[in-house]
Every structure is written in C-alpha cells, then in structure tokens.
Design a protein around this motif. Structure first.
Motif, mmCIF file in Angstrom:
data_model
loop_
_atom_site.group_PDB
_atom_site.id
_atom_site.type_symbol
_atom_site.label_atom_id
_atom_site.label_comp_id
_atom_site.label_asym_id
_atom_site.label_seq_id
_atom_site.Cartn_x
_atom_site.Cartn_y
_atom_site.Cartn_z
ATOM 1 N N GLU A 158 0.856 -1.173 0.000
ATOM 2 C CA GLU A 158 0.000 0.000 0.000
ATOM 3 C C GLU A 158 0.898 1.231 0.000
ATOM 4 O O GLU A 158 1.942 1.263 0.621
ATOM 5 N N GLY A 159 0.489 2.221 -0.713
ATOM 6 C CA GLY A 159 1.229 3.472 -0.703
ATOM 7 C C GLY A 159 2.242 3.530 -1.815
ATOM 8 O O GLY A 159 2.102 2.819 -2.800
ATOM 9 N N PRO A 160 3.259 4.381 -1.689
ATOM 10 C CA PRO A 160 3.583 5.245 -0.558
ATOM 11 C C PRO A 160 2.635 6.423 -0.458
ATOM 12 O O PRO A 160 2.144 6.903 -1.479
ATOM 13 N N SER A 161 2.404 6.870 0.751
ATOM 14 C CA SER A 161 1.554 8.034 0.955
ATOM 15 C C SER A 161 2.300 9.311 0.577
ATOM 16 O O SER A 161 3.526 9.301 0.428
ATOM 17 N N THR A 162 1.545 10.366 0.409
ATOM 18 C CA THR A 162 2.175 11.674 0.170
ATOM 19 C C THR A 162 3.165 11.989 1.279
ATOM 20 O O THR A 162 4.228 12.559 1.050
ATOM 21 N N ARG A 163 2.819 11.574 2.479
ATOM 22 C CA ARG A 163 3.697 11.859 3.611
ATOM 23 C C ARG A 163 5.102 11.302 3.379
ATOM 24 O O ARG A 163 6.102 11.970 3.634
ATOM 25 N N LEU A 164 5.173 10.030 2.913
ATOM 26 C CA LEU A 164 6.487 9.416 2.711
ATOM 27 C C LEU A 164 7.255 10.141 1.608
ATOM 28 O O LEU A 164 8.475 10.299 1.685
ATOM 29 N N LEU A 165 6.550 10.571 0.568
ATOM 30 C CA LEU A 165 7.226 11.314 -0.503
ATOM 31 C C LEU A 165 7.810 12.612 0.055
ATOM 32 O O LEU A 165 8.928 13.001 -0.294
ATOM 33 N N ILE A 166 7.078 13.257 0.927
ATOM 34 C CA ILE A 166 7.597 14.485 1.564
ATOM 35 C C ILE A 166 8.814 14.158 2.420
ATOM 36 O O ILE A 166 9.809 14.880 2.400
ATOM 37 N N TYR A 167 8.741 13.037 3.183
ATOM 38 C CA TYR A 167 9.889 12.633 4.003
ATOM 39 C C TYR A 167 11.142 12.501 3.133
ATOM 40 O O TYR A 167 12.211 13.015 3.459
ATOM 41 N N ALA A 168 10.993 11.757 2.031
ATOM 42 C CA ALA A 168 12.147 11.535 1.160
ATOM 43 C C ALA A 168 12.668 12.869 0.623
ATOM 44 O O ALA A 168 13.886 13.137 0.627
ATOM 45 N N ALA A 169 11.753 13.712 0.174
ATOM 46 C CA ALA A 169 12.167 14.995 -0.397
ATOM 47 C C ALA A 169 12.847 15.868 0.655
ATOM 48 O O ALA A 169 13.843 16.553 0.382
ATOM 49 N N ARG A 170 12.335 15.818 1.864
ATOM 50 C CA ARG A 170 12.912 16.636 2.914
ATOM 51 C C ARG A 170 14.343 16.188 3.222
ATOM 52 O O ARG A 170 15.215 17.007 3.486
ATOM 53 N N MET A 171 14.571 14.853 3.191
ATOM 54 C CA MET A 171 15.924 14.360 3.428
ATOM 55 C C MET A 171 16.848 14.805 2.301
ATOM 56 O O MET A 171 18.004 15.164 2.541
#
Lengths: 255, 255, 255, 255, 255, 255
Positions: A203-216
């Motif tokens: 399932e996913g990835p959620s928008t949240r995880l994409l933001i996490y990756a981008a933030r890193m």
C-alpha cells in the motif's frame, strides 16, 4: 476538493454525522483541520481527535469516576466534553474501536442527538454545534473488523484518495523545500509505485512518505539513499518487492 | 555505517520518526546509543528505551493515576516524559506492542507532533528535540503480528545486518580480550553458521554470542566447551542441527 | 559434572546469563544450589528462585505499589531485589512465563545490565554480583511455547541429563537408605524404563521417583507395591503402557 | 484397601506427596478423611480440601492483601495455613487448576519443601507434619487438560476404582437402610450398568448414586421411580441410552 | 405430576440434591415454587433463585469483601445465606455457570454438606434444612457446555415436559381468561407446532407463549394477530418456517 | 401501523414483554417513542433506552457500589430504576448483550416480574407500570450471536419493515424540506436499491439515509453529489456495487 468541502459544509449545516473514507496518508486529518477553520466563526471550531483502538473503552470516551481524597469524582471524557461544549469530535479509524465504543454513538447519530451516560444515570442532549466525524480505510475492511450496517448507515460519507500528480508535486515542493523539478519527479514516483499497490502487493507510498524523502534530499542526503530510507524500506519488508521498487526509483529519479 | 549515520542525522534534523529494521543482536540498540552521543551537544541526547510486549498498555507509556494518601496523583509515563522534556524515545520491538500502544503514536508521528492524553483531557505538543525511534525484526513478521501500513508509513527506515567478517573480528577481539587470530576464527565461524540460517533452520548466532564464547575462552574454558555452551546450545534445541553446527565448529576452530 | 561446573563458573566470572536445559528431575535446581555455595565466599551467594507460569506478570518480578494506610507504597519484586543486592536470580521453566516477563530481561542480559522499572520511572544498574539464570525443558518446546531467538541468544547454555547408572545408584542409596544392591537395581530399572521414553511414550522416571520408590521400600512397603505407586502410576495413565512397565519391573526387580 | 492404607502410610512417613487417581464417586475423599483419622494422634490430622477449578488463582491458595481501615493486611490462604501449621492439604481435581496454581506446588513437592510467597517476599519452610495430596480422574485427561510430567512425577500415586460387588452391597445397605437383598441387587445393577461405561457410552453410576436410589426406596418411593430419578436420568441425557439402562434395571431389579 | 412430587419429597427428606431437566417453559420454576410451599411448615421454605450465566463468579454465590468507610466488610452471597439459614437454593440453568461456580457445589452435594469459603478461611456446615436444586435444558447440551459427570452424578434428577393437552388447555383458560373452547384450540395448536420442533426446526412454543397469545385475544386483539405476535414471530426468525406455522394456525384456530 | 399499535397496546395492558424485530432504520426506536406518548396519561411513560453491546455488564444495568468519601455507596442502574419507578425499559439490539445481561431478565419476563440484585441480596418486585421492550435485527442473527430460545420465548414480537413508498415519500418530504416530487423520487430510489439488498449484496438504504440525501439537496448540494455521499458511499465499500447503485440513481433521479 471543492466537492468535498461543499458536501462537508452541507452535512455540517444539518449536523449530519460524516464518515471520511480513504487510504493512509490521503489527507483525511488535514481536511478536517481545514474544515474546522473554515466552518468556525471568530475562531476555528473546536476539534477533538480520538485514535480508536481495541483497548479504547466507552469510559475513555464518556468519562469515568476517579478516586480522589474526597471520594470518587466524575471526569468527563473527550466525547462528553464535545457533546457538552460543541465542536467536532473526530473518531480516527473508527473500525478499530470496540463495539461498545461504537454503540454509544447510535443515539448521537440519529434524530435524537443524545448521549446517555449510564454510570451517571443522565442523558445529555448534544450542543447545537456538536458534530460527529469518523474515518476509516476501506482497504482494511475484513469480515472480522468492519462497521455494522446499523452504524455505517448513520453517516454521510466522503471518499478520499491520493491527490493527482500535479497537486501532489506542489504539496511536496512546499512541504519539503526541494525545487519544482525534483518535486515533480517524486510525485511521478509515487504514482508509479502505487500502481503496484493496485495488485495488493503493497500500500502506498503516501504523500507523507514522498515528503519525508524529499525533505531528506533537501537536507543533503543523496537521492537514492533518501528513497531507500523513506520509501523502499517503509513500504515493504519483502526483498523481492523492494528490488522492484528500487528499479522504479532508478528509472524515475535516477540517471 | 556512514550511510546509517547520515540517514539518521538527516531524519533527526527534520525530526522524522525512524524505524530500525534488523535481526537480533545486529547492533540496533548500540547504534542508537551512539547516535544519542553524536547528536547531543554538551551531553548526550536523553534516550528512553521501552521494551514492547503484549502486556504493555498505553498507560504504561503515557502515565496513570496513582492512589496516594492525598487521593489520585498523575504520574507521567516514559513517553510523556520524553515528549515533554525532549530526547529520543525508543520503542524496542514495536511489533510486539498492543495496538493501543501503537495507535497513540499516530498523532506524534505526522505533522501534528501531538500526544493526546485522554485521561487528563490534554493534548501535549512535542518538545522541539523529541524524536521517536522504533525497532523490529522483519524475520518475525507474520500475518498476525505486523505493523499496520498506517503505522509503518510514518517512519523513515534504516536496515541493519550483522557486521562484515573483518569488523566483527575486531569487535570480538576488543570485547572479549582474545587474540586477533582467535577473534578472526570466531568471526569466520559466525559467518559459516549464519549461512545455515539463510535456510531458516536457525537464526544467528549474533555477534553477542560470539563474544560470549570468546570471553569464556579468555577465562580459560576450552574452546570446544565454550562453543558448545555459548553457540551450539544457545542457537538450537534440535540434536541434528546441533551436530551439524558442531561439525562446522570443528572445521573452523578445531584441529 | 566437572564441565558443567567449569562452564558455569566461567559464565559467572563474566556475569553472562546462563540457561539450564534438561528434563524434569535431572538435577538443575540442585546444581544451582551447589553453585551458589561454591561461588559464594564466606556464605553462599543469595539464590532467588521464581517458578514461571502463565499468570506471572512483570509486576510479580519487578514490584508493585501496595495500598497502605499512608497511600501507595512501592514493594520491590524478587528480581528487583536481586538486581539491587546481588546474587543469582533463577527463573525456573522460563518458557512458561508470559512475554512481558521475558522481555523485561532483555536489557539485563546484554552489555547494559539495566532493569528499567516503568512504574517508578527509574532504570536500575545491576549489582556487580547479580547473575541471571533460567531453565527450561526442550522436550516441551512447541511452536506455541518457545523462547524467542532474541531471548535465547542472550544466554550461555548448559545441558542436563539423568546421571549415569553408577552415580544414580549411589544417589538412590544415600537418599533413601536402601542397601547398595537394591539401589543398583532401581538405577537399572530407571535406565530401562527411560528407553521407552525415547519413543515419546512416556517421560522419565526421574531420579526423584526412583528415590521415592526406594524410600517406601526402606519403610517396609513390598517392592512391587512401592514400584506401582511411585513409578508405574506416576509415569503413565495408560493401562497398556502401565502393563509394559510392570513387566520391566518384574524382570529387573522381581523374582 | 489394606494396600492403599499401607502405601499412603509409607508415603506419609516420608512426607511424599500423594496423587489419588480414580473415577467420580470411587471414594477418594472418604479415603483421605479416613487416613487423616488414622494417621493423627490424639486427634485427626487437620485436612484442608481445595476444589480446583479454572478460576482458582495462586492467591486463593497462598493468600492476599486485603484492604482494611488500617491499609492492606495480609491474609493467609489455605495452602499457606497448612504449610505453616501442618496437616494434609488436599487439592481435589488438581487437573482443573490453572498452571500458576500447580506451579507453586513444585518447590513444596521436592526435597526443598518450600513455599515461596512472592508478594510477601518470603519463603516458608513446610511444617514437619505438612503433606500434599491431590486427586484427579484419568478418564477426563485430554491433551488440553493434563498434568505436566514435571508435576505428575512429584507424586506417589494410588489408584481407586469402584468397590467389588460384595463390599458395595454392604456400603449401600449401611448408608441407605434397605435390607440386604435389595442392597445386593443395587450392587449388581451398578456393576451391570458400568459395563456399558467401558464402551465410553456413559460413566458410572457411582456408589453414591446407588445409595441415593436405595435411600429413596427406603423412604417409600417405588423402586422403578427411584432408579429412574437417581440412576437413569443422572447418568445420561440420551434417550436411547436411557432406554437401555431401563432394560437393565427391569432385568436386575424388577419383576 | 404426582410422581414428581413424590420423588422431590423423598429427595428432600434425605436432603439429596435435585436436578430438574426439561425444555424452556415446561414449568420447572413453578414446580419448585409449589414444592417450597408444600414442604414448608407454617410458611413456605425459603427459596433463593440464582440465574446462572457465564459471568457469575463463585464470589457472586459465596460472598465478597466490600470496601466501606470502616475498611473491608464481608457480605454473604445468596448460596452462603441459604447454607447458613436453611431453605432451597435453586441454580437455574446451571450448565451456563462457569466451572468455578459449579465446583464449589461439590462438597455441598455429597455426604459432607460443607461449603468452604476460601476467602474467609472457614468451612460452613449446611443447615439441616438446606437443599440444593439445579435445572438445565438437555436440548442445549453440547460438547462445550455440559455438566461434568462428577457434577451430574451428585443429583437425583426429575424430568419435565410440556403438560398434556387437557391440562395445558385448563392452564391456558385459567391464566388468560379465554373461554374453554378457545383454550382447547390453543392447547391443540401448541401440540401441533411442537411436532415440528421434534425435527429440531424450532423449539416450543412453551405454555407461556400460548398463554400470552390467549391473553391478547382476551384483551380484544384479533386471533390471527395475537398468534402472529405471541407465537409465530416468537418461535422463529425464518420466513419459511413462519409460513408453515401460519398454516397450522389457520388450520387449527381459523375459519 | 394500526396493527403494531394495537398489538403493543394489548401487550402493555398485560405487561407482556415485547420484542421489536426489523432492519436498521425501519423506525423501531421512533415507534417506541410514539407508544410511550400514546400509553402515558398526563405525560409520556418514562422510556429508558439501553444500547446493548459486548461490554455491557449486568452491573451496568442493575447498579453497582461506588466508592465515596463515606465508603461504598450503591447506585441504581437504569434497569433497576425502571423496575422501581415504572416505565418502559428498552434494550436496543439485545442480541449484542452478554449472556449475563440477558439472563437477569428472565425472572422479570415471566409471571414473577422480579429483579434479583445479588450484590444487594434483595429481590425487587417490578412496579405495576414497568414493561420490558427489546429490539433486534434478525438479518444479523448468526449461530454465534442469537437469542436463546429460553429468552426469545419470553417476548411477544412485533415485526418492522421499511414503510411503503407512499408513506416513505411523505416522511422524506416532511423531514428534509424537499418538494413532493423529489421526495417521491427518493422513495422510489430507496425501494429500487433495497431490491439489491434482497440478494444480500447490501442492506438498506434506510429511510434515514434517504432523508440525509434529501436534506443535503434542500441545502443546495447537487443531487448526484448528495446521493453519492448519503447513499452510495454509506451503503457499500465495494466499487462494483457502488457502480451499480450509481446507475440506479442516474435512472431514477437523473436526467
């Protein structure tokens, strides 16, 4: 989005209970925060969130007697507080709640708008501004854990899904601080991997995880390493699936 | 190792929750102790470890009322303490926790960073230095005991495995006091036996067990006897498997 | 026996946790009593035994608040007492314990040697003389009740079995008061019946049961009647198996 | 009977724990009452009976703190009382007890004769006159509910069965007040119906039920009606089996 | 009826425990009320009824400590009260009780007539006028919920069934106020529908339901409507079966 | 409707317990509110509603001791209050209650009309105006959760179904404020979709959901959007079924 806002607003005007249906990280909680601002007057509507789970008893919602130096004293639970003072009471993942938690909602969600408190021997009439909202993820719905028809049919439902690629790229850009092109690629990546999830592999990835990756990435972590940590390893424990996801990452982000 | 440190540091800078994935004894706890020293300023970041299990209730994390001579008094749980004062809260083997324990983490692990305490009727905003870390061993993951997608997708993940032979030999030498050659042989032994574990016959032995065996040798216990006690009998109850392990021990250590 | 003593002594010198593996009545408890005498200086090492079972909670080990006339008062559990004051804490049949009981041992059984007491909000460092010992019977190990790898790999293991015939005859003679020849025959009887148990028909008889039978003989009970009460009926409920055992008794003891 | 008395007496002299095995109503409880008279000196040995069941906790045996006006006060359980003051403690149908109840017996039933009371932090040495006796009915023993080998092998066992026809007739005559011939026929009836039970159709009837029937006859109830009430309907709910039993009753008693 | 009265009287004279076996609404409770009048002298025997169920603990029967301003105070349960002061203690649907509830009856239902109260550390001797009565419906008896042989063989049993048509018509007439002919037809209707129940399609209708229907007719409700409410819909949820019952009603009552 | 009112009135005159059987949202609760007005004299009969569920204990119905500064004090539960002061006690979805909750109703629902309160040691005679009413939805009845025959046969039953199209249109018009033609179309829509439910695909939609949809239309929400939120998404989680429902909506409402 306009539709969801209009539906919720109409439901709120009649104080109809609302059910937010959708996958993890599709923005249900944020939508509700937005609506509490939009529907409030001088200040946002009070919003009480209750994360439902197997152990949440009806006492946790309604209240309980507490033993003090002066004997037992009644302490209102969060639902009782919202029923008394008005505002939105949000039962997150309501399908996880025990039946007794769900059943006490029945008289609150029909024409009666009453909350009986058995232990006090009183029945509270809901504040004119009280509204009940619940959420659940239909993908988890099984024969064991589902909402009873007699419960589900008490709610007006609004369906949520991941935002479309353009809007998601914009969200990623704003929330993470990466440039527009990188944000576009992350949004494209999310869409590609979610295609796998249609086959129930993940399932996913959620928008949240994409933001996490981008933030890193914005912090200086190499792109591949950020995707590995925030996407691949978060989305699956299976080595084969992980390899497939890494190929998509290479194809979309890399090179 | 450099990668893991960089990933964790980046996650910490954005206060993203981190999930440490890996087998028993692969150094997850030690890594976290190291990071708390490295990320701390004048002194290490406070590190609160909670060993998750079936009986750990959300009250054990959040706090509870305690009856005293002056009536009930609220005592903060370890999670509440970390949320209030900052530092790393580490949920070891989070997959063993009950659902209610896991679910209270949700609002702490998204953009809200809030800990609602139902029994107090308050919602705590996390200290700027608060970070949540969890660990689990994916080899144990079954259909019964796994992390819900809605939980797992709230974490950036870092994967752990046993150290490579050279580094493991060095660790064994320093921790046990045996000479370098013996340490090399123990490291080789660990690698050989773990090959068996790829076929799911056994798990391990962990670096810890290799150190145990080496330490007993350093105390004067004969090599075969030390391996029997600290490796063979610790790793399996099956007589056939034990015989196979003893053969490997003879081949690698003996002669 | 010398090997077991040497292994245990070495483990104790490094304060490594020890696991005693072996069948019922093979002398695990007595061995530990012996070691506490042998390892102690002016007086035996303190030895705290905890019989593990399904109902033993972590509070039973660690301690709990007790309501007194002056409000709640904390009472140390036996594990906390041993951690604080030193000595051996022995978890008998550890595999019977609930997971929360086992999990609190984790930080005590690695390099940390710490006992976190969640309810007090403190973490105790183990006394330099504290050692943890556990026992279990691998024959009972099933897929439901077994030690997690992450637990078992924290112990150095020592294996126990019934004593050889010569030593067992001597034990029977001393403990029961029968003459040497009768003791020899009881030891032979034990060995013969245990052969049956290799086929999983029965377990035992333990040395203890042989002593019981011999002691009854010493009190004047006829030999056949003593074997019937202390061996045949104690070892099986199945009439067919009982008949087989009686034949062995007749062959070895009778005539 | 002489054998059982001799075996029990010898076991008592060495204070060996005794297990009484046998079907319902075969006289286990009465035998134990008799032995407590016979083994006592000026007065019978104290005899404490504990009917084991699923809900019996170890606290019910050992004792518990009770909240009084002066705070918590410890109240000894029946096992603790027997261990302290001597006498026979009888665990009726021990196989029904929860594991934690059984496990606390272990250190009482080997050479240690100790009762650890975790909640008090003390270990009691058994009174010289303390003896533990347990009973169970092997016919009920299933894979779910049986005694662990490590428990069963701590007892000397005595087997019980229904008395032979002559003795049973005498018991019926004395206990019910019917004449000798009627008593004979009831004893014959019991034997005949028990033959059915060998095929696992039913169990019994016990001597107790035969006495019940005879006593009703002595009160003036017609013989057929007494057998119907005290035997047929007590022994089975199945109409077919009941018809078969009635035929036997007609053949033996009637005419 | 004469037989049941005679059997119960004889059992009561010897204070033998009695088991009333029979279907719902066959008059077991009323029979017992009648016997308490008949057997009493100046006034009826005290009769304490306890409706057994899964949640009824042995404390609910025997008694418990209650916390008052002056500390804990013992409150006798209904069984203890009956044992102390005499009278009939009636365990309705005993098969629904938990095992611990049933097991505490054992020493009360054999020659001992004792009630041990573990929490008080006392053993009560039953009052000379104390008698224990239990009921159950054998049709519900399954492999999960049945009386243990060791329990059932402690009772003299009396079997109940619906009254014959003539007597049932008389009961209906007296209890409902309808005329004799209508009562006859209701009794006939009951017998006809019960024939269906022999095939396990349904159970009943009980005499009680026939009285309900007749009483509604006496209040002026049309006959078909009364039968629909008090018989058809009470006896089944299945539309097919309901149609079959309506046909019988039309045939017997209608026209 | 006239029939239901007459049946209920007759049952109330004899104080016979009543069972309301029917699907979710078919008006059982409203019917009972109406009857409490109709049957009351100067003011409506008191009506106490208890939403049954797995966690509802008999104490929640009957009452419990509460610890105050002056020791324990008894607080009547809602059932006890109704039994004492008269009025209708309504157990909503009684089939969801635990057995102990149901069983305490037995003596209240036969000729005795008694409520035994074990914890107080008293037996209350019901007030002459006390009546017990329960509801359940037979479509949910499974082999696990159903009413025992011995319970169900204590009630006179009244069956509920959705109102016919004409009456339902009128209800929708009055409750939502839409014009008559729109109300007619909503009623027709309800009937059409319920035909699907005959094949067990879905249940409903209830009249309540039709009113929700109509009310949203009255607030200005487009018709399709209102039906989507209040009907399609409330009635099913299955995309295929949802598509089928949307087609019916288009055919009936749209154009």
């Amino acid at each position: 989005m306009a539709d969801e806002v209009a539906t919720f607003t109409a439901a709120y005007q009649s104080r109809l209970p609302v059910l937010l249906k959708g996958p993890t990280g599709s923005g249900k909680t944020r939508f509700l925060e937005y609506m509490s601002y939009r529907l409030g007057a001088a200040q946002p509507l009070p919003l009480v969130t209750i994360a439902c789970n197997d152990e949440l008893s009806s006492s946790d919602l309604v209240g309980r007697y507490l033993l003090t130096g002066q004997g037992s004293q009644w302490i209102d639970g969060p639902l009782t507080a919202a029923v008394t003072h008005g505002g939105i009471c949000y039962l997150d993942e309501v399908v996880e709640a025990r039946k007794d938690t769900v059943v006490i909602l029945h008289s609150l969600t029909d024409h009666r708008r009453l909350l009986p408190i058995a232990k006090l021997g009183v029945v509270l009439e809901a504040h004119p501004d009280f509204q009940l909202v619940a959420s659940y993820n239909p993908r988890y719905q099984s024969s064991i854990k589902n909402l009873k028809h007699s419960t589900q049919q008490r709610f007006v439902a609004i369906e949520f899904d991941y935002p479309d690629t353009g809007r998601e790229a914009e969200i990623i850009r704003v929330e993470s601080g990466v440039d527009g092109e990188t944000a576009d690629r992350f949004a494209e990546l999310g869409a590609k991997i979610r295609n796998l999830s249609l086959n129930n592999v993940i399932e996913g990835p959620s928008t949240r995880l994409l933001i996490y990756a981008a933030r890193m990435v914005a912090t200086g972590v190499p792109l591949g390493q950020a995707c590995e940590a925030a996407i691949t390893l978060s989305v699956t424990d299976d080595r084969g699936t992980a390899a497939g996801i890494r190929e998509i990452i290479d194809a979309v982000m890399g090179g």
